[in-house]
Design a protein around this motif. Structure first.
Motif, PDB file in Angstrom:
ATOM      1  N   PHE A  33       5.518  15.859  -5.038  1.00  0.00           N
ATOM      2  CA  PHE A  33       4.338  16.131  -5.858  1.00  0.00           C
ATOM      3  C   PHE A  33       3.086  16.106  -4.979  1.00  0.00           C
ATOM      4  N   TYR A  35      -0.991  15.541  -5.714  1.00  0.00           N
ATOM      5  CA  TYR A  35      -1.993  15.147  -6.693  1.00  0.00           C
ATOM      6  C   TYR A  35      -3.372  15.175  -6.045  1.00  0.00           C
ATOM      7  N   LEU A  45      -2.100  16.388 -11.383  1.00  0.00           N
ATOM      8  CA  LEU A  45      -0.916  16.956 -10.753  1.00  0.00           C
ATOM      9  C   LEU A  45      -1.213  18.401 -10.371  1.00  0.00           C
ATOM     10  N   TYR A  48       4.472  20.664  -8.194  1.00  0.00           N
ATOM     11  CA  TYR A  48       5.701  19.870  -8.192  1.00  0.00           C
ATOM     12  C   TYR A  48       6.819  20.728  -7.604  1.00  0.00           C
TER      13      TYR A  48
END
Lengths: 115, 116
Positions: A33, A35, A45, A48
């Motif tokens: 991920f 962020y 976010l 992914y």
């Protein structure tokens, strides 16, 4: 294991320049991920990956942002061209298989300042 | 849409007193719930998680959290706060099904300050 490794820790760049942030996930983890953390918006976010494939990039702010994961041990987040509003702390996190109920492990973050 | 709400930006408590940091969520299906802590200039560290079973979950550093399905809440608690608990706390949810399976969504964070 050294944990999730991000580089650089700090980056100061001028508006319009290209910025590349790097992440090495924990060995054996198959989810990754990216962020972004700001005071105004909290922890967002951006993208992914699962098994090196981008599953959800709906959080990427705009076309200036791109992310790649060429292999299981490396990912990059690129901003081109950068703008002052991109200033934030960017975190990378990885997660082991069994992703539905396992916790993610975070890197130390990259503090980006665009002037 | 999946979301996590932490209604308090700040929580202040005296050392030795109990503390509660609140979290509510909205997610499809059964949620997997997590608490993380962030110290200044550091990444997020995992504290505890709820997957299934007992609604009271115990985690690191004496923290615990109570899952309440009817109230869609997962509040973080500690019976006796320490000054060293002062940090930024994040609640997170991971959906167990649907198009958002595998993602990890965070609340905005709650700054906990424990004074001596």
């Amino acid at each position: 294991d050294a944990g999730v490794i991000q580089s650089p820790r700090h980056e100061v760049t001028e508006m319009g320049q290209e910025v590349t942030l790097r992440c090495k996930p924990i060995s054996g983890h198959n989810s990754l991920f990216w962020y972004r953390q700001t005071m105004m918006r909290g922890l967002e976010l951006l993208i992914y990956f699962n098994n090196n494939v981008p599953i959800d990039d709906s959080g990427m702010p705009e076309d200036r942002f791109s992310a790649k994961m060429p292999n299981a041990s490396f990912s990059t987040l690129k901003i081109q061209p950068s703008e002052p509003r991109d200033s934030a702390v960017y975190f990378c996190a990885s997660r082991p298989p069994g992703h539905r109920n396992t916790e993610a492990f975070f890197g130390q973050g990259t503090r980006l300042t665009v002037v | 849409a999946q979301s996590v709400a932490q209604p308090e930006d700040q929580v202040n408590v005296a050392e030795g007193n109990p503390l509660t940091v609140k979290c509510t969520y909205s997610v499809s299906g059964n949620p997997y719930l997590f608490w993380y802590v962030q110290y200044p200039n550091r990444g997020l560290q995992f504290l505890l998680k709820y997957i299934t079973g007992d609604n009271l979950v115990k985690g690191s550093y004496g923290f615990e959290a109570e899952f309440n399905k009817s109230q869609t809440s997962f509040h973080l608690k500690k019976p006796s706060a320490l000054v060293s608990d002062s940090a930024l706390y994040f609640c997170a949810v991971s959906p167990d099904r649907g198009s958002t399976l595998g993602r990890l969504y965070f609340g905005r964070g709650t700054q906990l300050t424990v004074w001596p």
